[in-house]
Design an enzyme around this catalytic site. Structure first.
Site, PDB file in Angstrom:
ATOM      1  N   SER A  33       0.820  -1.224   0.000  1.00  0.00           N
ATOM      2  CA  SER A  33       0.000   0.000   0.000  1.00  0.00           C
ATOM      3  C   SER A  33       0.844   1.259   0.000  1.00  0.00           C
ATOM      4  O   SER A  33       1.674   1.452   0.883  1.00  0.00           O
ATOM      5  CB  SER A  33      -0.853   0.082   1.269  1.00  0.00           C
ATOM      6  OG  SER A  33      -1.705  -0.998   1.370  1.00  0.00           O
ATOM      7  N   HIS A  65      -3.306   1.006  -4.255  1.00  0.00           N
ATOM      8  CA  HIS A  65      -2.817  -0.205  -4.925  1.00  0.00           C
ATOM      9  C   HIS A  65      -3.038  -0.065  -6.427  1.00  0.00           C
ATOM     10  O   HIS A  65      -4.177  -0.003  -6.881  1.00  0.00           O
ATOM     11  CB  HIS A  65      -3.577  -1.441  -4.429  1.00  0.00           C
ATOM     12  CG  HIS A  65      -3.371  -1.740  -2.988  1.00  0.00           C
ATOM     13  ND1 HIS A  65      -2.395  -2.594  -2.539  1.00  0.00           N
ATOM     14  CD2 HIS A  65      -4.001  -1.294  -1.888  1.00  0.00           C
ATOM     15  CE1 HIS A  65      -2.431  -2.663  -1.228  1.00  0.00           C
ATOM     16  NE2 HIS A  65      -3.400  -1.876  -0.799  1.00  0.00           N
ATOM     17  N   HIS A  87      -5.567  -8.864  -2.078  1.00  0.00           N
ATOM     18  CA  HIS A  87      -5.588  -9.305  -0.679  1.00  0.00           C
ATOM     19  C   HIS A  87      -6.681 -10.351  -0.469  1.00  0.00           C
ATOM     20  O   HIS A  87      -7.689 -10.363  -1.170  1.00  0.00           O
ATOM     21  CB  HIS A  87      -5.861  -8.123   0.244  1.00  0.00           C
ATOM     22  CG  HIS A  87      -4.804  -7.071   0.185  1.00  0.00           C
ATOM     23  ND1 HIS A  87      -4.777  -6.111  -0.795  1.00  0.00           N
ATOM     24  CD2 HIS A  87      -3.725  -6.848   0.979  1.00  0.00           C
ATOM     25  CE1 HIS A  87      -3.728  -5.323  -0.603  1.00  0.00           C
ATOM     26  NE2 HIS A  87      -3.067  -5.749   0.461  1.00  0.00           N
ATOM     27  N   TYR A  89      -8.719 -10.312   1.929  1.00  0.00           N
ATOM     28  CA  TYR A  89      -9.962  -9.642   2.379  1.00  0.00           C
ATOM     29  C   TYR A  89     -10.816  -9.138   1.218  1.00  0.00           C
ATOM     30  O   TYR A  89     -11.971  -8.789   1.406  1.00  0.00           O
ATOM     31  CB  TYR A  89      -9.663  -8.497   3.358  1.00  0.00           C
ATOM     32  CG  TYR A  89      -8.815  -7.368   2.821  1.00  0.00           C
ATOM     33  CD1 TYR A  89      -9.292  -6.478   1.856  1.00  0.00           C
ATOM     34  CD2 TYR A  89      -7.528  -7.169   3.302  1.00  0.00           C
ATOM     35  CE1 TYR A  89      -8.513  -5.447   1.369  1.00  0.00           C
ATOM     36  CE2 TYR A  89      -6.733  -6.140   2.828  1.00  0.00           C
ATOM     37  CZ  TYR A  89      -7.235  -5.281   1.861  1.00  0.00           C
ATOM     38  OH  TYR A  89      -6.446  -4.269   1.384  1.00  0.00           O
ATOM     39  N   GLU A  90     -10.234  -9.095  -0.005  1.00  0.00           N
ATOM     40  CA  GLU A  90     -11.034  -8.676  -1.157  1.00  0.00           C
ATOM     41  C   GLU A  90     -11.964  -9.797  -1.622  1.00  0.00           C
ATOM     42  O   GLU A  90     -12.777  -9.594  -2.516  1.00  0.00           O
ATOM     43  CB  GLU A  90     -10.112  -8.248  -2.305  1.00  0.00           C
ATOM     44  CG  GLU A  90      -9.352  -6.965  -2.002  1.00  0.00           C
ATOM     45  CD  GLU A  90      -8.345  -6.617  -3.082  1.00  0.00           C
ATOM     46  OE1 GLU A  90      -8.751  -6.108  -4.137  1.00  0.00           O
ATOM     47  OE2 GLU A  90      -7.147  -6.882  -2.877  1.00  0.00           O
ATOM     48  N   ALA A 117       2.700  -2.282   4.223  1.00  0.00           N
ATOM     49  CA  ALA A 117       2.430  -1.313   5.276  1.00  0.00           C
ATOM     50  C   ALA A 117       1.930  -2.118   6.466  1.00  0.00           C
ATOM     51  O   ALA A 117       1.151  -3.055   6.297  1.00  0.00           O
ATOM     52  CB  ALA A 117       1.357  -0.333   4.822  1.00  0.00           C
ATOM     53  N   MET A 215      -2.037  -7.183   6.722  1.00  0.00           N
ATOM     54  CA  MET A 215      -3.040  -8.034   6.064  1.00  0.00           C
ATOM     55  C   MET A 215      -2.520  -8.669   4.779  1.00  0.00           C
ATOM     56  O   MET A 215      -3.296  -9.001   3.883  1.00  0.00           O
ATOM     57  CB  MET A 215      -4.291  -7.191   5.762  1.00  0.00           C
ATOM     58  CG  MET A 215      -4.881  -6.499   6.984  1.00  0.00           C
ATOM     59  SD  MET A 215      -6.222  -5.395   6.542  1.00  0.00           S
ATOM     60  CE  MET A 215      -6.379  -4.421   8.051  1.00  0.00           C
ATOM     61  N   SER A 216      -1.211  -8.845   4.678  1.00  0.00           N
ATOM     62  CA  SER A 216      -0.660  -9.404   3.428  1.00  0.00           C
ATOM     63  C   SER A 216       0.586 -10.232   3.725  1.00  0.00           C
ATOM     64  O   SER A 216       0.774 -10.721   4.835  1.00  0.00           O
ATOM     65  CB  SER A 216      -0.319  -8.262   2.464  1.00  0.00           C
ATOM     66  OG  SER A 216       0.758  -7.492   2.957  1.00  0.00           O
ATOM     67  N   ASN A 239       1.615   3.118  11.321  1.00  0.00           N
ATOM     68  CA  ASN A 239       0.795   3.576  12.454  1.00  0.00           C
ATOM     69  C   ASN A 239       1.088   2.664  13.631  1.00  0.00           C
ATOM     70  O   ASN A 239       1.587   1.554  13.436  1.00  0.00           O
ATOM     71  CB  ASN A 239      -0.703   3.472  12.088  1.00  0.00           C
ATOM     72  CG  ASN A 239      -1.084   2.055  11.679  1.00  0.00           C
ATOM     73  OD1 ASN A 239      -0.808   1.635  10.557  1.00  0.00           O
ATOM     74  ND2 ASN A 239      -1.674   1.307  12.585  1.00  0.00           N
ATOM     75  N   HIS A 251      -7.191   4.318   7.152  1.00  0.00           N
ATOM     76  CA  HIS A 251      -6.350   4.027   5.989  1.00  0.00           C
ATOM     77  C   HIS A 251      -5.596   5.279   5.523  1.00  0.00           C
ATOM     78  O   HIS A 251      -4.471   5.198   5.040  1.00  0.00           O
ATOM     79  CB  HIS A 251      -7.222   3.463   4.866  1.00  0.00           C
ATOM     80  CG  HIS A 251      -6.441   2.896   3.707  1.00  0.00           C
ATOM     81  ND1 HIS A 251      -5.405   1.992   3.856  1.00  0.00           N
ATOM     82  CD2 HIS A 251      -6.541   3.121   2.366  1.00  0.00           C
ATOM     83  CE1 HIS A 251      -4.920   1.686   2.658  1.00  0.00           C
ATOM     84  NE2 HIS A 251      -5.583   2.357   1.741  1.00  0.00           N
TER      85      HIS A 251
HETATM   86  N1  HPA Z   1      -3.222  -3.408  11.204  1.00  0.00           N
HETATM   87  C1  HPA Z   1      -3.315  -4.217  10.127  1.00  0.00           C
HETATM   88  N2  HPA Z   1      -2.859  -3.881   8.938  1.00  0.00           N
HETATM   89  C2  HPA Z   1      -2.255  -2.686   8.808  1.00  0.00           C
HETATM   90  C3  HPA Z   1      -2.123  -1.798   9.880  1.00  0.00           C
HETATM   91  C4  HPA Z   1      -2.633  -2.180  11.159  1.00  0.00           C
HETATM   92  O1  HPA Z   1      -2.556  -1.453  12.161  1.00  0.00           O
HETATM   93  N3  HPA Z   1      -1.482  -0.696   9.404  1.00  0.00           N
HETATM   94  C5  HPA Z   1      -1.228  -0.932   8.095  1.00  0.00           C
HETATM   95  N4  HPA Z   1      -1.694  -2.128   7.719  1.00  0.00           N
END
Ligand code: HPA
Length: 281
Positions: A33, A65, A87, A89-90, A117, A215-216, A239, A251
């Protein structure tokens, strides 16, 4: 996807890419991302939209993306870059999620650098930190190698003891030192998303030994190792994970941090690739 169909699909995708590629790529990269800037700086650059590659899964359009395979060079090293990934989740199957990474393997790359990320789980991390992945925890509740094993790709029970290649990790760290780019190291925990985690989940993940969460990456790392490709991974800590700071996650913050560290991230990859290439020959 059934196994014979899988091999035929991988061959069809690889054949389409070879029609455009000027040279056989030595290193593959997957850009997470907001990290797409790297692919724009390649020399001898050509891009193939995912929609033009047979059987490539279509991204459902997550902001940040892109969705193209970029071929080109970093210095002298030929690379193939997946700019944007799909992903779990898609709604894609695990087989579809790892299909592009398997195509990189089929193209003959010797190593793949996976980037993402991620949220910082370790309390001493700060947004903007870059982390070399030392190991992962598969918390997807799914596994990309479930189903009939395709022996042409790899063994039924592949070893994962050294999934993030120790030599490639050392090279990334040495590049960071030489370029004065501070690099953290740690364990990436992969979870399906798409919701961010709860504070209780993050506390649990920290106790399990996770330093970052995302998530990847985990499915691709497993599929590449299965296929005998050497894997390296870099997380951008965008973050602090849920519950660490008194603020909700969004996001926008993730993309804002990747933009802020983009130059450093591109410089790290650009300087690391010739060094990695030397180790792969
Ligand atoms: N959690 C899950 N996936 C992420 C995060 C997070 O805090 N930040 C960026 N991708």
């Amino acid at each position: 996807m059934k196994a014979p169909a899988l091999m035929a699909s991988l061959d069809a995708a690889a054949a389409r890419i070879r029609r455009t590629a000027a040279a056989e790529p030595l290193i593959g990269l997957v850009l997470g991302s907001g990290l797409g800037a790297f692919a724009e700086r390649l020399t001898d650059r050509t891009a193939i939209p995912y929609t033009e590659i047979p059987r490539f899964p279509a991204s459902t359009g997550v902001v940040g993306h892109a969705g193209e395979l970029v071929l080109g060079r970093v210095g002298k090293t030929p690379v193939a870059v997946l700019s944007g990934r799909v992903h779990f989740y898609e709604g894609h199957s695990m087989a579809d999620v790892v299909f592009p990474a398997r195509v990189l393997a089929r193209l003959g790359v010797k190593a793949v650098v996976l980037t993402n990320a991620a949220g910082g789980v370790r309390l001493t991390f700060k947004p903007g930190d870059l982390m070399v992945i030392t190991d992962h925890i598969n918390f997807f509740g799914h596994h990309p190698l479930i189903g009939r094993n395709e022996e042409k790709l790899g063994p039924r029970f592949p070893d994962m003891s050294f999934i993030y290649d120790p030599e490639l990790r050392r090279i990334l760290k040495a590049t960071g030192r030489a370029e004065k780019i501070p690099l953290r190291e740690g364990v990436y925990l992969g979870t399906s998303g798409p919701s961010y985690e709860t504070p209780a989940e993050i506390r649990a993940f920290r106790r399990m030994g996770a330093d970052a969460v995302g998530m990847s990456t985990v499915p691709e790392a497993i599929a590449l190792r299965h296929a005998g490709v050497r894997v390296a991974g870099i997380s951008t800590i965008t973050n602090m994970a849920a519950g660490i700071l008194e603020q909700p996650l969004e996001h926008g913050e993730v993309l804002e941090t990747t933009r802020r560290v983009g130059d450093r991230f591109v410089r790290l990859l650009t300087k690391a690739i010739p060094r990695l290439a030397k180790a792969l020959k």
